[in-house]
Design a protein around this motif. Structure first.
Motif, PDB file in Angstrom:
ATOM      1  N   PRO A 323       0.799  -1.227   0.000  1.00  0.00           N
ATOM      2  CA  PRO A 323       0.000   0.000   0.000  1.00  0.00           C
ATOM      3  C   PRO A 323       0.833   1.278   0.000  1.00  0.00           C
ATOM      4  O   PRO A 323       0.308   2.367   0.141  1.00  0.00           O
ATOM      5  CB  PRO A 323      -0.765  -0.129   1.317  1.00  0.00           C
ATOM      6  CG  PRO A 323       0.236  -0.774   2.223  1.00  0.00           C
ATOM      7  CD  PRO A 323       0.993  -1.755   1.363  1.00  0.00           C
ATOM      8  N   GLY A 387      -9.314   4.258   1.907  1.00  0.00           N
ATOM      9  CA  GLY A 387     -10.095   3.038   1.725  1.00  0.00           C
ATOM     10  C   GLY A 387      -9.748   1.923   2.681  1.00  0.00           C
ATOM     11  O   GLY A 387     -10.196   0.782   2.494  1.00  0.00           O
ATOM     12  N   TRP A 388      -8.982   2.221   3.717  1.00  0.00           N
ATOM     13  CA  TRP A 388      -8.637   1.221   4.726  1.00  0.00           C
ATOM     14  C   TRP A 388      -9.510   1.456   5.949  1.00  0.00           C
ATOM     15  O   TRP A 388      -9.259   2.350   6.752  1.00  0.00           O
ATOM     16  CB  TRP A 388      -7.157   1.302   5.093  1.00  0.00           C
ATOM     17  CG  TRP A 388      -6.243   0.954   3.958  1.00  0.00           C
ATOM     18  CD1 TRP A 388      -5.632   1.808   3.093  1.00  0.00           C
ATOM     19  CD2 TRP A 388      -5.852  -0.368   3.557  1.00  0.00           C
ATOM     20  NE1 TRP A 388      -4.879   1.121   2.173  1.00  0.00           N
ATOM     21  CE2 TRP A 388      -4.992  -0.223   2.441  1.00  0.00           C
ATOM     22  CE3 TRP A 388      -6.129  -1.653   4.023  1.00  0.00           C
ATOM     23  CZ2 TRP A 388      -4.419  -1.303   1.782  1.00  0.00           C
ATOM     24  CZ3 TRP A 388      -5.559  -2.737   3.382  1.00  0.00           C
ATOM     25  CH2 TRP A 388      -4.716  -2.569   2.280  1.00  0.00           C
ATOM     26  N   LYS A 389     -10.555   0.641   6.115  1.00  0.00           N
ATOM     27  CA  LYS A 389     -11.548   0.819   7.173  1.00  0.00           C
ATOM     28  C   LYS A 389     -11.226  -0.096   8.361  1.00  0.00           C
ATOM     29  O   LYS A 389     -10.855  -1.260   8.189  1.00  0.00           O
ATOM     30  CB  LYS A 389     -12.945   0.526   6.651  1.00  0.00           C
ATOM     31  CG  LYS A 389     -13.321   1.338   5.401  1.00  0.00           C
ATOM     32  CD  LYS A 389     -13.325   2.835   5.669  1.00  0.00           C
ATOM     33  CE  LYS A 389     -13.760   3.626   4.434  1.00  0.00           C
ATOM     34  NZ  LYS A 389     -13.758   5.090   4.673  1.00  0.00           N
ATOM     35  N   ARG A 396      -7.379  -2.731  10.082  1.00  0.00           N
ATOM     36  CA  ARG A 396      -7.930  -2.058   8.905  1.00  0.00           C
ATOM     37  C   ARG A 396      -7.857  -2.981   7.691  1.00  0.00           C
ATOM     38  O   ARG A 396      -6.876  -3.683   7.484  1.00  0.00           O
ATOM     39  CB  ARG A 396      -7.174  -0.759   8.617  1.00  0.00           C
ATOM     40  CG  ARG A 396      -7.421   0.309   9.662  1.00  0.00           C
ATOM     41  CD  ARG A 396      -6.770   1.634   9.330  1.00  0.00           C
ATOM     42  NE  ARG A 396      -7.126   2.642  10.328  1.00  0.00           N
ATOM     43  CZ  ARG A 396      -8.208   3.404  10.274  1.00  0.00           C
ATOM     44  NH1 ARG A 396      -9.031   3.284   9.230  1.00  0.00           N
ATOM     45  NH2 ARG A 396      -8.470   4.276  11.218  1.00  0.00           N
ATOM     46  N   ARG A 397      -8.926  -2.951   6.903  1.00  0.00           N
ATOM     47  CA  ARG A 397      -9.007  -3.754   5.683  1.00  0.00           C
ATOM     48  C   ARG A 397      -9.523  -2.890   4.549  1.00  0.00           C
ATOM     49  O   ARG A 397     -10.268  -1.929   4.755  1.00  0.00           O
ATOM     50  CB  ARG A 397      -9.938  -4.950   5.894  1.00  0.00           C
ATOM     51  CG  ARG A 397      -9.404  -5.997   6.876  1.00  0.00           C
ATOM     52  CD  ARG A 397     -10.412  -7.104   7.121  1.00  0.00           C
ATOM     53  NE  ARG A 397      -9.846  -8.208   7.887  1.00  0.00           N
ATOM     54  CZ  ARG A 397      -9.736  -8.209   9.200  1.00  0.00           C
ATOM     55  NH1 ARG A 397     -10.161  -7.156   9.903  1.00  0.00           N
ATOM     56  NH2 ARG A 397      -9.202  -9.251   9.828  1.00  0.00           N
ATOM     57  N   ASN A 398      -9.121  -3.283   3.309  1.00  0.00           N
ATOM     58  CA  ASN A 398      -9.626  -2.579   2.142  1.00  0.00           C
ATOM     59  C   ASN A 398     -10.859  -3.284   1.603  1.00  0.00           C
ATOM     60  O   ASN A 398     -11.369  -4.242   2.216  1.00  0.00           O
ATOM     61  CB  ASN A 398      -8.541  -2.465   1.063  1.00  0.00           C
ATOM     62  CG  ASN A 398      -8.020  -3.827   0.621  1.00  0.00           C
ATOM     63  OD1 ASN A 398      -8.623  -4.866   0.902  1.00  0.00           O
ATOM     64  ND2 ASN A 398      -6.902  -3.831  -0.093  1.00  0.00           N
ATOM     65  N   GLU A 399     -11.349  -2.863   0.446  1.00  0.00           N
ATOM     66  CA  GLU A 399     -12.569  -3.435  -0.107  1.00  0.00           C
ATOM     67  C   GLU A 399     -12.393  -4.894  -0.515  1.00  0.00           C
ATOM     68  O   GLU A 399     -13.371  -5.622  -0.675  1.00  0.00           O
ATOM     69  CB  GLU A 399     -13.018  -2.618  -1.311  1.00  0.00           C
ATOM     70  CG  GLU A 399     -11.973  -2.507  -2.419  1.00  0.00           C
ATOM     71  CD  GLU A 399     -12.427  -1.619  -3.573  1.00  0.00           C
ATOM     72  OE1 GLU A 399     -11.742  -1.642  -4.623  1.00  0.00           O
ATOM     73  OE2 GLU A 399     -13.442  -0.916  -3.420  1.00  0.00           O
ATOM     74  N   LEU A 404      -4.392  -4.299   6.371  1.00  0.00           N
ATOM     75  CA  LEU A 404      -3.297  -3.339   6.198  1.00  0.00           C
ATOM     76  C   LEU A 404      -2.132  -3.822   7.063  1.00  0.00           C
ATOM     77  O   LEU A 404      -2.086  -3.600   8.262  1.00  0.00           O
ATOM     78  CB  LEU A 404      -3.733  -1.932   6.610  1.00  0.00           C
ATOM     79  CG  LEU A 404      -2.675  -0.827   6.458  1.00  0.00           C
ATOM     80  CD1 LEU A 404      -2.077  -0.812   5.054  1.00  0.00           C
ATOM     81  CD2 LEU A 404      -3.254   0.526   6.830  1.00  0.00           C
TER      82      LEU A 404
END
Length: 486
Positions: A323, A387-389, A396-399, A404
């Motif tokens: 990332p 976009g890392w929620k 944290r994860r992306n779509e 992460l």
């Protein structure tokens, strides 16, 4: 490691700047021990935490190597204690005033400078062969070759247009630009053409691994400083003896031994046990370890010196990989690192966080740059935007539901760096970033992992901040390591 300039300053400022070094020495204090002192001075045993990946002066820049080369080789010029350029192998620095420099027009129509260097009398390689201008021409041929893989390739291929041996003692260097400090060529080491030229010509792309500086570093003729490498135990020690063909100031010790102890706790134990005489400030105990160690030292037996240095710790990131190719992620990593907290906790407030990659003692230093103080809320906002929620588990994860995750590497056995890693790991966890620590011995990390760009995440290590250095090698995109440039 080929990081673009606009990103490096942020990445370089992630960690604590090591603008203070230290060194430890054992000393005898009574007149009755005069005979023992004389005997001890015949051999100086220096403890360091790294073993150089190569002893060739043009490959793999490492502080461990500079210590050895400082005793066994000489570049054309150097900077003195007042940061002024001086001759080491030449008789005087070229200038317009002394007629040794003149402006010229290059074949491409651009303006350049031709500088003339005259070598000092009596320069010899350690096998008795004369050191001549041709040895510099050969070094230039190695440096400019697109497949040689030298550390400072831009100096030879872009800064220099041509190198010519006028005679055995006279060298002409034509520079591609009209720059102010052209005469200072502290990276320009001669190479013994009579030993190395055939090895290089047979296959320039593999020369860095076949050079005698790697395969047979005790070969007579590789050295021309006050000492020669007389024994090399890979990963463990390097022994240097006096160079019988050295005509400069006599060496102070008959022999110097660089003993590698990669674990800094074991290095301290070696000093206390009398197995080494000196711990190098550049590659020994860090400030926090020195402060603690000094309290345990027997009174009057050891000297601890705290000396400002030009090194700083930083983290390099592979900017062409996710990332880290997202500026917001890189800024979040920096903002979520509590560097002031690390300084206060580990270094008693003595190690100031880096403002940039320029040392505060340098005349070109400025603090008028964008600053990234610890700001967890801002870091989290940037990660959300990228976009890392953050999930219920705090990660944290992306779509794509990818975590992460950042791999963080440094030199194995360096307890302070490992402690800093743990502090960063805890800081980044607060922002929802998972950190995987993967450390390697210094000779592996610098010899293969970094040169071949095999690291997947951040790499934490130290750089030297040279006086008024133009950092093209570390900042320009053309310097990114690749198969093409070896």
């Amino acid at each position: 490691m080929g990081i673009h300039q606009k990103y490096l300053l942020g990445a370089a400022a992630i960690l604590i700047a090591l603008f203070a070094g230290m060194q430890l020495t054992g000393k005898q204090t009574t007149p009755d021990e005069k005979v023992m002192v004389a005997s001890a001075r015949e051999v100086l045993r220096i403890g360091v935490t790294q073993y150089p990946s190569t002893l060739h002066p043009m490959f793999d820049p490492m502080v461990a190597k500079t210590l050895v080369l400082g005793a066994s080789l000489r570049a054309m010029t150097a900077y003195d204690a007042d940061w002024q350029p001086v001759c080491l192998l030449c008789t005087e620095l070229p200038s317009y005033e002394n007629g040794r420099a003149k402006k010229v027009t290059l074949k491409n129509g651009k303006k350049g400078i031709t500088a003339t260097y005259t070598l000092k009398d009596g320069l010899m390689w350690s096998d008795g062969k004369a050191l001549t201008a041709s040895d510099f021409v050969f070094a230039y041929d190695v440096g400019k070759h697109p497949q040689s893989g030298v550390g400072n390739g831009s100096f030879y291929s872009e800064d220099i247009d041509n190198v010519k041996a006028v005679d055995a003692k006279t060298l002409e260097i034509t520079f591609t630009k009209e720059i102010c400090e052209f005469a200072a060529i502290s990276d320009f080491y001669p190479l013994p053409a009579h030993l190395e030229q055939d090895i290089f010509k047979s296959d320039p792309a593999t020369y860095l691994n076949r050079t005698l500086y790697v395969t047979a570093p005790t070969t007579p003729g590789l050295w021309m400083g006050p000492y020669v490498v007389s024994a090399a135990e890979s990963g463990a020690s390097l022994t240097l003896d006096k160079n019988q063909h050295w005509h400069g100031k006599p060496a102070a010790f008959n022999q110097i031994v660089f003993r590698t102890v990669e674990n800094s706790a074991a290095l301290s134990a070696n000093l206390l046990a009398g197995d080494i005489d000196y711990i190098a400030g550049e590659l020994g105990l860090t400030l926090d370890q020195a402060l603690s160690f000094e309290k345990r030292l027997p009174a009057g037996k050891y000297t601890v010196s705290y000396i400002p240095s030009l090194t700083y710790e930083h983290i390099d990131l592979p900017l062409d990989r996710a990332p880290f190719d997202d500026l917001r992620v890189r800024q979040a990593l920096l903002l979520s690192t509590n560097r002031d907290g690390i300084n206060d906790t580990l270094f008693a407030g003595q190690q100031q966080p880096a403002v940039s990659n320029i040392n505060p003692r340098d005349t070109i230093f400025t603090d008028q740059v964008t600053l990234y103080p610890y700001d967890l809320a801002r870091a989290e906002a940037l990660l959300d935007e990228a976009g890392w929620k953050k999930g219920e588990d705090g990660l944290r994860r992306n779509e794509k539901n990818e975590v992460l995750r950042v791999t963080l590497s440094t030199t194995a056995g360096n307890k302070t760096r490992e402690t800093i890693q743990q502090a960063i790991q805890a800081d980044w966890a607060k922002a929802g970033i998972e950190t995987i620590i993967q450390n390697q011995p210094a000779r592996v990390l610098f010899g293969d992992t970094m040169r071949l760009r095999q690291f997947q995440g951040g790499v934490m290590y130290a750089w030297m901040s040279s006086p008024r250095n133009i950092p093209k090698t570390t900042l320009h995109s053309t310097m990114i390591p690749s198969e093409q440039n070896n």
